[in-house]
Scaffold this active site. Structure first.
Site, PDB file in Angstrom:
ATOM      1  CB  SER A  45      -0.799  -0.078   1.194  1.00 40.52           C
ATOM      2  OG  SER A  45      -1.743   0.707   1.165  1.00 40.52           O
ATOM      3  CD  GLU A  46      -0.765   3.713  -3.597  1.00 41.82           C
ATOM      4  OE1 GLU A  46      -0.694   2.557  -3.415  1.00 41.82           O
ATOM      5  OE2 GLU A  46      -1.625   4.408  -4.377  1.00 41.82           O
ATOM      6  CG  ASN A  47      -1.341   4.075   2.828  1.00 40.84           C
ATOM      7  OD1 ASN A  47      -1.216   2.944   2.011  1.00 40.84           O
ATOM      8  ND2 ASN A  47      -2.307   4.514   3.955  1.00 40.84           N
ATOM      9  CB  SER A  87       5.972   3.660  -0.063  1.00 40.84           C
ATOM     10  OG  SER A  87       4.883   3.203  -0.665  1.00 40.84           O
TER      11      SER A  87
END
Lengths: 219, 231
Positions: A45-47, A87
């Site tokens: 998850s890019e967060n 990320s």
């Protein structure tokens, strides 16, 4: 015609053992529900999370634990947390193997548009431009036609681009298609009870048909 | 140790004035500096440039600044959760620079790390590349992006100590540690403020050198945008 869940189910067949995968918002998020349990994969998850778990039980909801779609989630044994620069280092650095995302348009050369309709809608690109510029394999999940009936598979995109020559495969409610190296949508599979003629009539870009086109197979 | 503590949010933001450039941590509404936002709303300042991944929602986070017309320019990557933002943008009332999320993160990281510019593949061939230098490395095209800095960085951490050391929790970390490094003055608000020496140095995410002011927030609503549960 496939439902959104069936599109996700068909894309899940593309997932390989030991891959790190980023799933976009919408249909791509649903893919997680259909990845065969014998495959060891990690969802990014890019967060800032590797190892996305299922949605929490009501009593486990944590506002400090969300996915990139801002949905509450859980972690798994072996999960890792990190900041946004880290990320995208793992994304641009090619460590994430597979990106699955939605699109408003895809061109026959693998260009993708999914973040802006000039004068009408501006949501922003989020992480999509970084993902499509870097991932080794990029699969698009979308409806074959827009709500007003226009083909979303075009000779060239008319909307502002998210990335160029990056999409490898497209799964729509009608078909599975691959981008040919020299351009064109190679028709690989048909949705059950959908004819090649129908797909041809709803594909504005160059459609390449090589021999008999099989129907998609679901377990 | 250098004591970085200030009394409260009002004290922490007292010298933020019209026209300031602010970095604000958070992804969606997760990890946003709620107390600093509330204190800035009381100040009635204008013409802010805000660097933040998102623009809040219509009635929470940075969305509250937009409703009050406090913002001149936003530098963000995804603003799809905010109708008032989209309206002001399409009406030309608000300047907006939209950036790929990884580019935004790296520009902030570079700003804090003394790197003036870098090359990234994100946005090549798109309108993001307009006016930017393009170079080829090993057969692939990249575009040059410049570092970002801010007058003030407003960040939110889980725990912090009086020396300004910070620990984040879950995905509320996101842009916060990067922004902490790139503010001329970095203001950290924390859920729990402890004396220097109480946190394990092995667990510190942001070393106190980057933080000029720290205070314990009064309360945190931590609003959830998409409450998804399994049955």
């Amino acid at each position: 015609m496939l439902t959104k869940e069936q599109i996700a189910k068909r894309i899940a067949q593309e997932v390989e053992h030991r891959q790190y995968i980023n799933l976009g918002i919408g249909i791509p998020t649903l893919v997680a529900n259909y990845i065969p349990s014998h495959l060891e994969v990690v969802l990014q998850s890019e967060n800032g999370l590797l190892g996305i778990g299922p949605f929490p039980k009501e009593s486990e909801v944590d506002p400090d634990l969300i996915n990139a779609g801002k949905q509450t989630i859980t972690m798994l044994p072996g999960s890792a947390l990190f900041d946004s620069a880290q990320s995208f280092a793992m994304i641009r650095g090619g460590h994430v193997h597979l990106t699955i995302l939605g699109a408003m348009e895809v061109s026959e050369h693998g260009d993708i548009a999914n973040w802006k309709v000039p004068g009408k809608m501006v949501k922003g690109m989020g992480g999509a431009m970084d993902l499509v510029a870097s991932a080794k394999n990029i699969i698009v999940a979308m409806q074959h036609c827009s709500k007003d009936g226009h083909s979303k598979l075009l000779p060239t995109c008319s909307l502002p681009l998210t990335g160029i020559r990056c999409v490898k495969k497209i799964v729509t409610d009608l078909a599975v298609l691959e981008i040919a190296p020299g351009g064109g949508f190679v028709l690989k599979e048909r949705a059950p009870n959908v004819s090649v003629d129908e797909i041809q009539s709803k594909t504005a870009g160059k459609l390449i048909i090589l021999g008999e086109v099989p129907e998609m197979q679901f377990d | 140790m250098i004591d970085k503590t200030v009394e409260n949010a009002e004290d922490a933001v007292k010298d933020i004035q019209d026209g300031a450039t602010l970095m604000m941590g958070g992804f969606g509404l997760s990890g946003i500096p709620e107390n600093c936002i509330a204190a800035l709303l009381q100040k009635n300042i204008k013409n802010l440039t805000i660097i933040s991944n998102n623009a809040g929602v219509d009635n929470f986070g940075i969305g509250l600044f937009l409703n009050r017309r406090m913002v001149k320019k936003m530098i963000s990557s995804y603003v799809g959760e905010n109708d008032e933002f989209e309206r002001q943008l399409l009406q030309g009332e608000l300047e907006v620079e939209l950036l790929p999320q990884g580019t935004l993160a790296e520009r902030i990281r570079a700003g804090g790390a003394g790197i003036p510019a870098f090359f990234t593949p994100a946005g090549v061939g798109t309108e993001v590349a307009e006016g930017k230098e393009i170079r080829e490395f090993n057969g692939k095209l990249y575009l040059m992006e410049l570092a970002l800095e801010a007058d003030f960085a407003l960040v939110k951490a889980w725990k912090g100590d009086t020396a300004g050391n910070l620990i984040f929790k879950g995905t509320a970390r996101n842009f916060n540690p990067l922004m902490a490094t790139a503010g001329k003055i970095t203001i950290a608000e924390v859920e729990e403020l402890v004396p220097a020496g109480s946190l394990d140095p092995n667990q510190i995410h942001t070393p106190g050198i980057y933080v000029q002011r720290i205070f314990q927030g009064n309360s945190y609503e931590k609003r959830i945008e998409q409450r998804t549960v399994s049955i």
